[in-house]
Design an enzyme around this catalytic site. Structure first.
Site, PDB file in Angstrom:
ATOM      1  N   LYS A 115      55.370  33.632  39.211  1.00 33.69           N
ATOM      2  CA  LYS A 115      54.257  32.734  38.889  1.00 33.69           C
ATOM      3  C   LYS A 115      54.726  31.377  38.375  1.00 33.69           C
ATOM      4  O   LYS A 115      54.099  30.363  38.636  1.00 33.69           O
ATOM      5  CB  LYS A 115      53.311  33.391  37.876  1.00 33.69           C
ATOM      6  CG  LYS A 115      52.530  34.546  38.496  1.00 33.69           C
ATOM      7  CD  LYS A 115      51.256  34.857  37.754  1.00 33.69           C
ATOM      8  CE  LYS A 115      50.451  35.859  38.566  1.00 33.69           C
ATOM      9  NZ  LYS A 115      49.264  36.350  37.909  1.00 33.69           N
ATOM     10  N   LYS A 207      52.007  40.429  48.682  1.00 33.80           N
ATOM     11  CA  LYS A 207      50.866  41.092  48.047  1.00 33.80           C
ATOM     12  C   LYS A 207      49.564  40.301  48.281  1.00 33.80           C
ATOM     13  O   LYS A 207      49.572  39.072  48.224  1.00 33.80           O
ATOM     14  CB  LYS A 207      51.159  41.165  46.538  1.00 33.80           C
ATOM     15  CG  LYS A 207      50.133  41.882  45.708  1.00 33.80           C
ATOM     16  CD  LYS A 207      50.550  41.862  44.242  1.00 33.80           C
ATOM     17  CE  LYS A 207      49.998  40.658  43.517  1.00 33.80           C
ATOM     18  NZ  LYS A 207      49.181  40.944  42.348  1.00 33.80           N
ATOM     19  N   LYS A 210      44.811  36.820  44.389  1.00 35.26           N
ATOM     20  CA  LYS A 210      43.749  35.826  44.169  1.00 35.26           C
ATOM     21  C   LYS A 210      44.278  34.413  44.359  1.00 35.26           C
ATOM     22  O   LYS A 210      43.543  33.507  44.720  1.00 35.26           O
ATOM     23  CB  LYS A 210      43.229  35.924  42.730  1.00 35.26           C
ATOM     24  CG  LYS A 210      42.571  37.213  42.366  1.00 35.26           C
ATOM     25  CD  LYS A 210      42.096  37.120  40.906  1.00 35.26           C
ATOM     26  CE  LYS A 210      41.797  38.470  40.320  1.00 35.26           C
ATOM     27  NZ  LYS A 210      42.639  38.799  39.165  1.00 35.26           N
TER      28      LYS A 210
HETATM   29  N1  AQP Z   1      47.375  43.482  46.212  1.00 38.22           N
HETATM   30  C1  AQP Z   1      47.112  44.411  45.309  1.00 38.22           C
HETATM   31  N2  AQP Z   1      47.188  45.724  45.651  1.00 38.22           N
HETATM   32  C2  AQP Z   1      46.922  46.703  44.722  1.00 38.22           C
HETATM   33  N3  AQP Z   1      46.555  46.429  43.454  1.00 38.22           N
HETATM   34  C3  AQP Z   1      46.463  45.129  43.088  1.00 38.22           C
HETATM   35  N4  AQP Z   1      46.138  44.536  41.936  1.00 38.22           N
HETATM   36  C4  AQP Z   1      46.200  43.194  42.088  1.00 38.22           C
HETATM   37  N5  AQP Z   1      46.562  42.892  43.326  1.00 38.22           N
HETATM   38  C5  AQP Z   1      46.735  44.065  43.986  1.00 38.22           C
HETATM   39  C6  AQP Z   1      45.787  45.261  40.734  1.00 38.22           C
HETATM   40  O1  AQP Z   1      44.527  44.783  40.290  1.00 38.22           O
HETATM   41  C7  AQP Z   1      44.495  44.884  38.865  1.00 38.22           C
HETATM   42  C8  AQP Z   1      44.018  43.592  38.308  1.00 38.22           C
HETATM   43  O2  AQP Z   1      44.914  42.550  38.628  1.00 38.22           O
HETATM   44  P1  AQP Z   1      44.910  41.239  37.769  1.00 38.22           P
HETATM   45  O3  AQP Z   1      43.820  40.362  38.195  1.00 38.22           O
HETATM   46  O4  AQP Z   1      44.875  41.561  36.345  1.00 38.22           O
HETATM   47  O5  AQP Z   1      46.299  40.616  37.997  1.00 38.22           O
HETATM   48  P2  AQP Z   1      47.114  40.222  39.234  1.00 38.22           P
HETATM   49  O6  AQP Z   1      47.970  41.382  39.612  1.00 38.22           O
HETATM   50  O7  AQP Z   1      47.810  39.009  38.815  1.00 38.22           O
HETATM   51  O8  AQP Z   1      46.048  39.943  40.391  1.00 38.22           O
HETATM   52  P3  AQP Z   1      46.189  38.979  41.600  1.00 38.22           P
HETATM   53  O9  AQP Z   1      44.971  39.107  42.407  1.00 38.22           O
HETATM   54  O10 AQP Z   1      47.439  39.170  42.334  1.00 38.22           O
HETATM   55  O11 AQP Z   1      46.173  37.549  40.937  1.00 38.22           O
HETATM   56  P4  AQP Z   1      47.216  36.409  41.014  1.00 38.22           P
HETATM   57  O12 AQP Z   1      47.054  35.797  42.325  1.00 38.22           O
HETATM   58  O13 AQP Z   1      46.789  35.523  39.881  1.00 38.22           O
HETATM   59  O14 AQP Z   1      48.568  37.001  40.817  1.00 38.22           O
HETATM   60  C9  AQP Z   1      45.900  45.267  38.402  1.00 38.22           C
HETATM   61  O15 AQP Z   1      45.922  46.657  38.134  1.00 38.22           O
HETATM   62  C10 AQP Z   1      46.750  44.959  39.595  1.00 38.22           C
HETATM   63  O16 AQP Z   1      47.880  45.802  39.674  1.00 38.22           O
END
Ligand code: AQP
Length: 346
Positions: A115, A207, A210
């Site tokens: 990040k 992955k 968002k």
């Molecule tokens: N691609 C994914 N596959 C399975 N699980 C996922 N999670 C996120 N992406 C995937 C799970 O969703 C929960 C919440 O995630 P979060 O919003 O707290 O954090 P994150 O992992 O940072 O989500 P994003 O969407 O990937 O955001 P960005 O783009 O900001 O990094 C967690 O249990 C996570 O494992």
């Protein structure tokens, strides 16, 4: 572990809109666990501050994730649903844990590296200490189980390291205060199933996220039928038909991803999906996936839209959840203060 009451905790950041990875990797599993253990689900708004977010967007995001929780089937009369900033014990425990965690441990966290990217000097200190706050989120409730996607595995290991070091560093004080040998449980991650890591629709090695600049990389839970169909039809694939065995998917990340998604949406295994679709061309398989995705996600989206007009209800759910969460966290943090020797704590 047996000394601890079984309790589930997990959180979702209110950044951007919820996507299929958040749903299949986390939220769908939150709902399944609701009938098995006491569950606490948190909209982790303090975590969202680690990356600059406009205040109005953050407020909308907090309510949007809460709407997603409720629309997916979380029941606030059963599970505790709240936003992190309303329970100050999270931030308090995070400070104590930042004095337990080692800099070397944080230096190994791959999510920070990803990040922060190349401009690491300019990343917020909060982004660096994010996993410490996450450990506090979990251990403020002595949670024994945390359902998460695979991307959070390393942070869960750090949570266990912090619990273990706290238990060891303060063992005499823990015993003297009548808590037996350990104060915090070594929390078990619940990671698994065909959608533990849902990948981008544009690149099966990345992955679904968002923050991906391409909206075509993900299915948002608020996407309408046409958008879902278009995104799946445009999803990257390879030229071969679907194989007969899961082993043959190994070198085909995009195919493996789509098989995993349909398996998770239909509560099947990848083996069962392949049994049904082996030999199919992707055009055919994608049509089947569109039908399933629309059938499963359509009602969820409709409920999220309805709840977007029910702000008072959402805010009331969060306030009630925060009150109940605080009832659990407060005495635990008071004990922690006593264990570390802060004067004034009981
Ligand atoms: N691609 C994914 N596959 C399975 N699980 C996922 N999670 C996120 N992406 C995937 C799970 O969703 C929960 C919440 O995630 P979060 O919003 O707290 O954090 P994150 O992992 O940072 O989500 P994003 O969407 O990937 O955001 P960005 O783009 O900001 O990094 C967690 O249990 C996570 O494992």
């Amino acid at each position: 572990m047996s000394a601890f009451k079984e309790r589930v905790f997990s959180g979702v950041q209110p950044t951007g809109s919820l996507h299929l990875g958040n749903y299949l990797g986390a939220i769908k599993r939150f709902v399944e666990l609701q009938s098995q253990m006491d569950c606490i689900y948190c909209v982790v708004d303090l975590h969202a501050l680690t990356i600059a977010t406009p205040p109005d967007e953050l407020r909308d995001g907090i309510r949007g994730v809460t709407a997603g929780f409720l629309a997916a089937g979380l029941d606030p009369s059963h599970s505790i649903i709240f936003n992190q900033s309303q329970v100050h014990e999270h931030a308090e425990l995070a400070w104590i844990f930042s004095c337990v965690a080692r800099v070397g441990w944080l230096n190994r966290m791959t999510q920070f590296k990803e990040k922060a990217g190349k401009d690491r000097e300019n990343a917020s200190a909060g982004l660096y200490t994010y996993p410490v706050l996450m450990a506090a989120d979990i251990l403020a409730y002595k949670a024994t189980h945390v359902p998460v996607g695979e991307d959070q595995k390393q942070h869960l290991e750090l949570t266990r390291d912090i619990a273990q070091k706290f238990n060891t560093d303060y063992s005499a004080s823990i015993r003297a205060r009548g808590h037996g040998d350990v104060f915090f449980p070594l929390t078990e991650p619940l990671i698994g199933g065909p959608a533990a890591r849902v990948m981008s629709l544009r690149d099966g090695t990345k992955k679904m996220s968002k923050s991906d600049p391409s909206d075509y990389s993900r299915i948002n839970l608020t996407d309408d039928v046409d958008t879902i169909a278009q995104k799946i039809k445009k999803a990257k694939t390879d030229p071969h038909p679907l194989p007969e065995t899961v082993k043959e998917l190994e070198a085909r990340p995009e195919a493996e991803n789509l098989v995993g998604i349909i398996a998770a949406l239909t509560d099947a295994t990848p083996e069962q999906v392949l049994k049904q679709h082996a030999g199919a061309q992707f055009s055919q398989f994608k049509s089947a996936l569109v039908d399933v995705a629309v059938e499963k996600l359509g009602p969820l989206r409709a409920e999220m839209i309805r709840l977007a007009h029910a702000q008072d209800h959402i805010d009331a759910v969060l306030a009630d959840g925060a009150r109940r969460a605080s009832t659990i966290a407060h005495p635990i943090i008071e004990e922690v203060k006593g264990i570390v020797g802060v004067v004034g704590a009981k």
